[in-house]
Design a protein around this motif. Structure first.
Motif, short mmCIF file in Angstrom:
data_model
loop_
_atom_site.label_atom_id
_atom_site.label_comp_id
_atom_site.label_asym_id
_atom_site.label_seq_id
_atom_site.Cartn_x
_atom_site.Cartn_y
_atom_site.Cartn_z
N LYS A 1 -12.80 50.54 87.35
CA LYS A 1 -12.71 51.87 86.69
C LYS A 1 -13.95 52.15 85.85
N ALA A 2 -14.46 51.11 85.18
CA ALA A 2 -15.69 51.29 84.39
C ALA A 2 -16.89 51.53 85.30
N ALA A 3 -16.88 50.86 86.46
CA ALA A 3 -17.99 51.07 87.41
C ALA A 3 -17.98 52.51 87.92
N VAL A 4 -16.78 53.05 88.19
CA VAL A 4 -16.69 54.46 88.63
C VAL A 4 -17.25 55.38 87.53
N PHE A 5 -16.86 55.13 86.30
CA PHE A 5 -17.34 55.95 85.17
C PHE A 5 -18.87 55.89 85.09
N VAL B 1 -28.19 52.22 88.46
CA VAL B 1 -28.06 50.78 88.68
C VAL B 1 -26.94 50.26 87.77
N ILE B 2 -25.98 49.56 88.36
CA ILE B 2 -24.89 48.96 87.58
C ILE B 2 -24.89 47.46 87.87
N ALA C 1 -24.85 47.77 82.39
CA ALA C 1 -24.17 46.53 82.82
C ALA C 1 -22.71 46.58 82.39
N ILE C 2 -21.89 45.84 83.13
CA ILE C 2 -20.49 45.64 82.75
C ILE C 2 -20.32 44.13 82.55
N ALA C 3 -19.72 43.76 81.42
CA ALA C 3 -19.48 42.34 81.14
C ALA C 3 -17.98 42.07 81.16
#
Ligand code: NDP
Length: 247
Positions: free
Chosen positions: A221-225, A137-138, A182-184
């Protein structure tokens, strides 16, 4: 490719950061389903673009505010692609106002899209992830959820809520090999930021150490990682991508 054989759902894939995540996932070999609310033409054009490049995609006109719609989307993806590995809760809205002028709907719409929308797709997917003892989950939160932003009590609360949800769920489902991160992003050059007033944008740029807005592809790119096995020991984290703004 980093995401070969993975199946993902991205909410709000028609524009902005969601669109960049859909494109990046497809480029790394994932089959990617995405939903949208209003931007039908953009969603259809993106589907055609990905299929022309040899990728597999599905699109759904579905509102993240509706739990039943999210359950049906998960079922549709599993039926077509046979499995589900990754969800990205990206769909989000702003309704910025000073609290003294904020109406109940300004508050409710933002909370029900950004926070309840994240709950809805996570709730719809979690049983599948638990049963297969694998899942990812992202959640796209915001620097506003970490630092708070004036005139964004609704948005900041929704995004802080997403961070709480991320950490609580990571603890709950970690034993089942399900990761939750999560990504902020900080200010990222999409329709959302293009809608801000010019003098405000100028002030914000002065506060960003790297001196520019972020690009949607930099968030993708962070979501791919996070979606890939390169990050398989990372869970419960918030990765900030803001050019140094929140330091
Ligand atoms: P955009 O406004 O460019 O795109 C929003 C996307 O969400 C669109 O695809 C839109 O679909 C979709 N969407 C909105 N409401 C719903 C809904 N109820 N159901 C389904 N889809 C919906 O936003 P960004 O790309 O800039 O933002 C993406 C995410 O990143 C959001 O969660 C946002 O809060 C977050 N973020 C953005 C930042 C920025 O500076 N841009 C900074 C920090 C966080 P449609 O096109 O059909 O309306």
């Amino acid at each position: 490719m980093l995401l070969s054989n993975k199946v993902a759902i991205v909410t709000g894939g028609s524009r902005g950061i969601g669109r960049a995540i859909v494109e990046a996932f497809a480029a790394e070999g994932a089959s990617v389903a995405f939903n949208y609310l209003k931007s039908e033409d953009k969603a259809v054009a993106l589907k055609e673009q990905i299929e022309t490049q040899g990728g597999k995609t599905l699109i759904f006109k579905r509102d993240v505010k509706n739990l039943d719609a999210m359950k049906k989307m998960v079922e549709g993806v599993k039926k077509e692609f046979g499995r589900l590995d990754v969800i990205v809760n990206n769909a989000g809205i702003l309704k910025d106002k000073a609290l003294m002028l904020m109406e109940e709907d300004d508050w409710g719409d933002v909370i029900s899209t950004n926070l309840s929308g994240t709950f809805n797709l996570a709730r719809a997917a979690i049983v599948t992830f638990l049963k297969q003892k694998a899942g990812n989950v992202i959640n796209i939160t915001s620097v506003a959820g970490i630092t708070g932003m004036a005139r964004q009590t609704n948005y900041s609360a929704s995004k802080a809520g997403v961070i709480g949800l991320t950490k609580a769920l990571a603890k709950e489902v970690g034993p089942y090999n399900v990761r939750v991160n999560a990504i902020a992003p900080g200010y990222t050059d999409t329709d959302m930021v293009q809608g801000l007033k010019d003098d405000f944008k100028k002030k914000v740029l002065e506060m960003i150490p790297l001196g520019r807005f972020g690009k949607a592809e930099e968030v993708a790119k962070a979501a791919v990682f996070l979606a890939s096995d390169e990050s398989k020991y990372i869970t419960g984290q918030v990765i900030t991508i803001d050019g140094g703004l929140s330091m």
